[in-house]
Each structure stands twice: as C-alpha cells, then as structure tokens.
Design a protein around this motif. Structure first.
Motif, PDB file in Angstrom:
ATOM      1  N   PRO A   1     -14.321  -9.692  -1.848  1.00 39.61           N
ATOM      2  CA  PRO A   1     -13.067  -8.587  -1.845  1.00 39.61           C
ATOM      3  C   PRO A   1     -11.575  -8.889  -2.122  1.00 39.61           C
ATOM      4  O   PRO A   1     -10.531  -8.420  -2.630  1.00 39.61           O
ATOM      5  N   GLY A   2     -11.270 -10.202  -1.771  1.00 34.23           N
ATOM      6  CA  GLY A   2      -9.927 -11.161  -1.802  1.00 34.23           C
ATOM      7  C   GLY A   2      -9.004 -10.207  -0.900  1.00 34.23           C
ATOM      8  O   GLY A   2      -7.993  -9.437  -1.285  1.00 34.23           O
ATOM      9  N   THR A   3      -9.061 -10.354   0.425  1.00 34.35           N
ATOM     10  CA  THR A   3      -8.486  -9.689   1.312  1.00 34.35           C
ATOM     11  C   THR A   3      -7.104 -10.258   1.629  1.00 34.35           C
ATOM     12  O   THR A   3      -6.951 -11.524   1.965  1.00 34.35           O
ATOM     13  N   ALA A   4      -6.051  -9.416   1.076  1.00 33.44           N
ATOM     14  CA  ALA A   4      -4.838 -10.166   1.075  1.00 33.44           C
ATOM     15  C   ALA A   4      -4.107  -9.415   2.589  1.00 33.44           C
ATOM     16  O   ALA A   4      -4.712  -8.277   2.730  1.00 33.44           O
ATOM     17  N   ARG A   5      -3.175 -10.128   3.160  1.00 32.41           N
ATOM     18  CA  ARG A   5      -2.600  -9.818   4.141  1.00 32.41           C
ATOM     19  C   ARG A   5      -1.888  -8.283   3.889  1.00 32.41           C
ATOM     20  O   ARG A   5      -1.313  -8.116   3.057  1.00 32.41           O
ATOM     21  N   GLN A   6      -2.239  -7.440   4.988  1.00 35.00           N
ATOM     22  CA  GLN A   6      -1.433  -6.161   4.997  1.00 35.00           C
ATOM     23  C   GLN A   6       0.133  -6.248   5.372  1.00 35.00           C
ATOM     24  O   GLN A   6       0.368  -7.148   6.080  1.00 35.00           O
ATOM     25  N   ILE A   7       0.856  -5.610   4.445  1.00 35.99           N
ATOM     26  CA  ILE A   7       2.363  -5.414   4.705  1.00 35.99           C
ATOM     27  C   ILE A   7       2.722  -4.017   4.670  1.00 35.99           C
ATOM     28  O   ILE A   7       2.235  -3.298   3.999  1.00 35.99           O
ATOM     29  N   SER A   8       3.771  -3.535   5.317  1.00 31.88           N
ATOM     30  CA  SER A   8       4.217  -2.162   5.347  1.00 31.88           C
ATOM     31  C   SER A   8       5.722  -1.952   4.670  1.00 31.88           C
ATOM     32  O   SER A   8       6.173  -1.128   4.628  1.00 31.88           O
ATOM     33  N   THR A   9       6.162  -3.326   4.432  1.00 27.63           N
ATOM     34  CA  THR A   9       7.721  -3.384   4.197  1.00 27.63           C
ATOM     35  C   THR A   9       7.610  -4.631   3.250  1.00 27.63           C
ATOM     36  O   THR A   9       7.096  -5.791   3.928  1.00 27.63           O
ATOM     37  N   PRO A  10       8.615  -4.730   2.258  1.00 28.49           N
ATOM     38  CA  PRO A  10       8.785  -5.935   1.476  1.00 28.49           C
ATOM     39  C   PRO A  10       9.592  -6.964   2.623  1.00 28.49           C
ATOM     40  O   PRO A  10       9.234  -8.473   2.213  1.00 28.49           O
ATOM     41  N   ALA A  11      10.262  -6.649   3.494  1.00 32.19           N
ATOM     42  CA  ALA A  11      10.580  -7.685   4.480  1.00 32.19           C
ATOM     43  C   ALA A  11       9.743  -8.436   5.126  1.00 32.19           C
ATOM     44  O   ALA A  11       9.965  -9.834   5.487  1.00 32.19           O
ATOM     45  N   GLU A  12       8.503  -8.171   5.178  1.00 29.85           N
ATOM     46  CA  GLU A  12       7.386  -8.984   5.903  1.00 29.85           C
ATOM     47  C   GLU A  12       6.795  -9.930   4.795  1.00 29.85           C
ATOM     48  O   GLU A  12       6.098 -10.752   5.352  1.00 29.85           O
ATOM     49  N   LEU A  13       7.029 -10.068   3.655  1.00 30.85           N
ATOM     50  CA  LEU A  13       6.733 -11.170   2.843  1.00 30.85           C
ATOM     51  C   LEU A  13       7.676 -12.427   3.282  1.00 30.85           C
ATOM     52  O   LEU A  13       8.673 -12.351   3.669  1.00 30.85           O
ATOM     53  N   SER A  14       6.770 -13.414   3.550  1.00 33.87           N
ATOM     54  CA  SER A  14       7.284 -14.497   4.268  1.00 33.87           C
ATOM     55  C   SER A  14       8.373 -15.378   3.518  1.00 33.87           C
ATOM     56  O   SER A  14       8.273 -15.356   2.330  1.00 33.87           O
ATOM     57  N   SER A  15       9.285 -15.343   4.395  1.00 35.16           N
ATOM     58  CA  SER A  15      10.335 -16.324   3.736  1.00 35.16           C
ATOM     59  C   SER A  15      10.095 -17.852   3.195  1.00 35.16           C
ATOM     60  O   SER A  15      11.071 -18.479   2.772  1.00 35.16           O
TER      61      SER A  15
END
Lengths: 163, 203
Positions: B15-29
């Motif tokens: 399935p290629g399970t990607a981490r769920q995010i609800s806002t772009p700010a959650e993308l790791s810095s």
C-alpha cells in the motif's frame, strides 16, 4: 486555507505512490520518507507556480523525479547490499510478502538512477504517455528504455530470489 | 522464477503507507535541509557581511582613531568594500539557488544544478586571489600609519607575522580548501551529467 486543503488532498492522493517511488529509488524506508517530505515541501513551496499546463499528477511526479535525482549528489545513497542482507535472514524478520516487497525495492535500487524512477512509475501502472510527460522524453524512446529495464530488473530479482 | 507481471503484482499489493498530515507545517523541517542549508548559508553569510561593513563604517566615522593620513581611512574603506563585494556574491548565489525550478523537466532541472555548481567553481577560482590581493593591500596601507608609532623591531615583527599569516592562509590553507572544494563540485557536476545522460540518451 483553500490552499492548505488542496495541498492535503494532493498529499493524501499522491503520497503513497511517491513514497513507493522513493523506496524504489533508495531501497531504504528512512531515506524514502525523508525524500517524500522533501518532495511535498517543494510541492507546497511551488504550488502558486502551477499553471495547469500539465495535470497535478504529472507536476507532482516531476518534482518527485527531480528531487530524487538531485538527492543523489546530496547524500550518496546507501543502498542495501543484498549479499549482506540475504533472504534467509530477512525470512526470520519479516513475513513472506514484506520480504518480497523489500527484495523488490532493493533490486530496483540496484538499477541506474533514472531507470529506477522509470520502472517505479511503470510498476505503479502509469501510462507511457504519463511517464513520458513527467520525464520529458518521447514515448518511443521511453518504450525501448522500459523494455530493457524490465528485462534487467526481472533478471536481478530472480538472481537474488534464488539466494 | 518470476516474470515482470509477478513483480508488478508484488509492487501493487504494497500500500505504500505514508505518514498522515493535516497541514503542510507538519512536514518535517529536517527534510529539504540540503537546498535550504545551501540557501541559508548564503543568506546568513550575506547578512553577516552587512553587519561587518556597517561596523567598520561606524568605526571610520565615530571611532575617534585620530589618524593623520587619509589613506589609513581609505584602507578601512577598502575592507568595507570587500565585505560589500562578498555580500553581493552571497546574495547572487542565493538568488541562483532560488531560481532553480523544481518542476522543470528533469534534464533541464539537472542542467540548472550543473550550471549552479559550474558558477560556484568559477567563483571560487576568481574570488580567492582577488580577495587575497585586496585584503593584503588594505592591511599594507593600514600598517603604514599604525606601525609608524612603533619601534623598528616591533614594526618588523608585526609585518613579518602578518605577511607570513597571509601567505600561509592563501598558499596553504586557501589552495588546499579550494582544491578540495573544486574536487567536490566537479564530482557533483559529473554525477549530474551522468544522470542527465541516462535520461536523454536515445536507445
């Protein structure tokens, strides 16, 4: 706010496929996740430049391909050496299915960089027209490349599956 | 023995399970640190150069050094000019990195990075000697008046130590680091060319 919603929808729709593309490219989950984040940060930063000359899918996959190809020089990828990670050892660690998937990712990561990305998109069932639009090469040229890469990947997989 | 369709089945069942995010700010810095790092290095460096230039300019006008000769102030002005030149180069480099189009066709994107690294290569070849010459000139002029207050022996020691340091920094440290940096840039350019070739070669 509308842009946030659009972005999260795009993420939801394309992140699984992009993650697999990155897995095939790196052969490593941690690096693939790092790349996925990098791809979507770039998508977020460039969304305002999207001109609908291509579909969102083509545009996002193009960013993903570019991110993967330039990631190469940033950190020389440490692909898992199958000889050092034999199937017998994997068998104890993972289920049969997971083991096959990991072996497939590892075999893809043995191909030349551009080939890894092309074959990952073929495995994802994207049409040749879509892939050609992403990498900007002719469909005919792509067809010949894919034929060669398919053969090469199958050989590598079977070679290591026998171990 | 598996054929390609069997490999496709394996791929598609994952399935290629990607981490769920609800806002772009959650993308790791922690990601995008490389390009971001390249940009930030130039930006922070350029801001640092502005402060250096501003500080030396302030010293020229309000430092109450009481120098007798105009050329001593001129030497300080030369150092301000060097800082501003460095700042200009850093802002230019920053703008070049910023201009790289992430959504361009892959071969064009790779070429943009190649051009950026080729530009860096030209810059380091030009920058080091020009800066060494101008800095030596500025220090030399500055010393004329400053060392005139010292005894001959002290002045000679100051000149010898400074000259030795400049020669060591330029001919040993500078050349070595330029050689290393050129090697690194060349290997990156070669890698990019190789990947570009993989994409553009007709089969």
């Amino acid at each position: 706010m509308k842009q946030h919603k659009e972005f999260t929808d795009l993420y939801e729709q394309y992140a699984p496929g992009i993650l697999k593309l990155c897995m095939g490219y790196t052969g490593d989950r941690t690096q693939a996740e790092d790349l996925l984040q990098e791809v979507f940060l770039s998508v977020w930063n460039n969304m305002h430049k999207f001109r609908q000359e291509a579909s969102w899918k083509t545009w996002i996959y193009r960013i993903a391909v570019n991110t993967c190809l330039t990631y190469l020089r940033k950190r020389k990828l440490k692909t898992v050496d199958i000889d050092e990670h034999p199937v017998a050892q994997l068998q104890e660690e993972k289920s049969n299915r997971e083991q096959e998937v990991q072996l497939l990712y590892t075999c893809i990561s043995k191909l030349p960089e551009a080939d890894r990305l092309l074959i990952s998109m073929v495995l994802e069932d994207q049409s040749y027209e879509e892939i050609a639009a992403v990498v900007d090469i002719s469909v005919n040229n792509l067809r010949v490349k894919i034929h060669r890469i398919k053969k090469q990947l199958t050989e590598i997989y079977n070679q290591y599956a026998r171990l | 023995m598996q054929d390609f369709d069997a490999l496709k089945k394996i791929w598609q069942e994952e399935p290629g399970t990607a981490r769920q995010i609800s806002t772009p700010a959650e993308l790791s810095s922690t990601s995008q640190r490389n390009r971001k790092w390249l940009k930030n290095t130039q930006l922070i460096g350029a801001i640092g150069q502005i402060f250096t230039a501003a500080f030396i300019t302030w010293m020229i006008f309000y430092g109450n050094f009481g120098f007798k000769y105009w050329y001593t102030y001129f030497s300080m002005g030369l150092i301000v000019l060097l800082s501003l030149m460095q700042m200009g180069i850093m802002f230019y480099t920053y703008s070049k990195i910023n201009a790289i189009d992430d959504a361009a066709a892959p071969s064009a994107h790779l070429r943009q990075w190649e051009e950026y690294y080729a530009m860096r290569m030209r810059m380091i070849q030009f920058q080091a000697p020009v800066f060494a010459i101008l800095l030596t000139l500025a220090i030399g002029i500055y010393y004329i008046e400053v060392l005139s207050f010292m005894k001959m022996l002290q002045a000679s020691i100051a000149v010898v130590v400074t000259a030795a340091w400049i020669l060591f920094a330029y001919f040993y440290l500078g050349k070595r680091s330029i050689r290393k940096e050129k090697g690194r840039l060349q290997s990156i350019i070669d890698e990019l060319k190789e990947v570009e070739q993989q994409l553009t070669t007709n089969e």
